[in-house]
Design an enzyme around this catalytic site. Structure first.
Site, PDB file in Angstrom:
ATOM      1  N   CYS A 100      38.459  15.281 -18.662  1.00 46.74           N
ATOM      2  CA  CYS A 100      39.279  16.211 -17.984  1.00 46.74           C
ATOM      3  C   CYS A 100      41.051  15.410 -17.711  1.00 46.74           C
ATOM      4  O   CYS A 100      41.184  15.000 -18.452  1.00 46.74           O
ATOM      5  CB  CYS A 100      38.460  16.820 -16.642  1.00 46.74           C
ATOM      6  SG  CYS A 100      39.409  18.082 -16.000  1.00 46.74           S
ATOM      7  N   SER A 101      40.906  15.692 -16.241  1.00 48.16           N
ATOM      8  CA  SER A 101      42.318  14.336 -15.580  1.00 48.16           C
ATOM      9  C   SER A 101      41.943  13.714 -15.457  1.00 48.16           C
ATOM     10  O   SER A 101      42.967  12.512 -15.297  1.00 48.16           O
ATOM     11  CB  SER A 101      42.311  15.680 -14.518  1.00 48.16           C
ATOM     12  OG  SER A 101      41.361  15.733 -13.727  1.00 48.16           O
TER      13      SER A 101
END
Length: 209
Positions: A100-101
């Site tokens: 993800c981030s």
């Protein structure tokens, strides 16, 4: 083999716990939750994970996994200890990975410049600002750096790594043991498939932070 899951306040639980469920089942693996300090680390939900090692205690690892979450921006903008530690440990790893981030942290450490990488679709422009080329795929491998898209894609990445580390049979066995055979009730799991109403709901209720 030591696999380090590097936590920070505000990480998304499944980004770390999903891959941990897969990778910790490989024979001969030691899985370590680490953070700036030993002790409880709060996620972006109700789950708190106990870090059993501090970054200062770890000068190398075989696999590094950086989860994403709303706390990512705080790390990138202000937690230089975390970013510096990732930069320092990366040369020792066999695989440096993000979910993800978490890719933004790898980017802040200077590890993604000129590489293909993926992340959660809502921070894809922030990823490209680090010098990476965003690829809208579940898992992207660029040399020994492996990035996964949002949240659930971390399980796909972990199985990919499990095959690289322990072989296809081991990875398939872990997939069977965890009964990872997804058949979601809705076909709305990627940006091109989402309706305008779904995107509005994400913007209003899920994308805060």
């Amino acid at each position: 083999m030591r696999i380090v899951f590097a936590l920070y306040e505000g990480f998304t639980p499944l980004d770390a716990v999903g891959p941990h469920e897969v990778l910790s089942r490989l024979p001969g693996v030691t899985a370590v939750f680490a953070a700036a300090e030993r002790g409880p680390v709060g996620s972006d939900g109700a789950l708190t994970v106990l870090a059993d090692a501090a970054f200062d205690e770890l000068d190398r690892c075989d696999v590094l996994l950086v989860p994403g979450g709303p706390g990512t921006r705080d790390v990138v903008l202000g937690d230089q200890r975390y970013v510096d530690w990732v930069r320092r440990v990366h040369p020792t790893t066999r695989w440096t990975t993000s979910v993800c981030s978490g890719s933004l942290i790898l980017g802040a450490a200077g590890l993604l410049d000129g590489l293909r990488a993926t992340t959660h679709w809502c921070v894809r422009r922030e990823l490209e600002a680090t010098g990476a080329t965003y690829v809208p795929e579940r898992v992207v491998t660029a040399g020994r750096i492996v990035t996964a898209a949002g949240v659930s894609a971390g399980i796909d990445m972990a199985l990919t790594l499990a095959a690289r580390i322990g072989g296809d049979v081991a990875a398939r066995a872990i997939q069977l043991w965890t009964e990872y055979d997804p058949r979601p009730p809705f076909d709305s799991g990627s940006l091109p498939k989402a309706s305008p109403e779904v995107l509005d709901f994400v913007t209003a209720h899920l994308a805060a932070g």
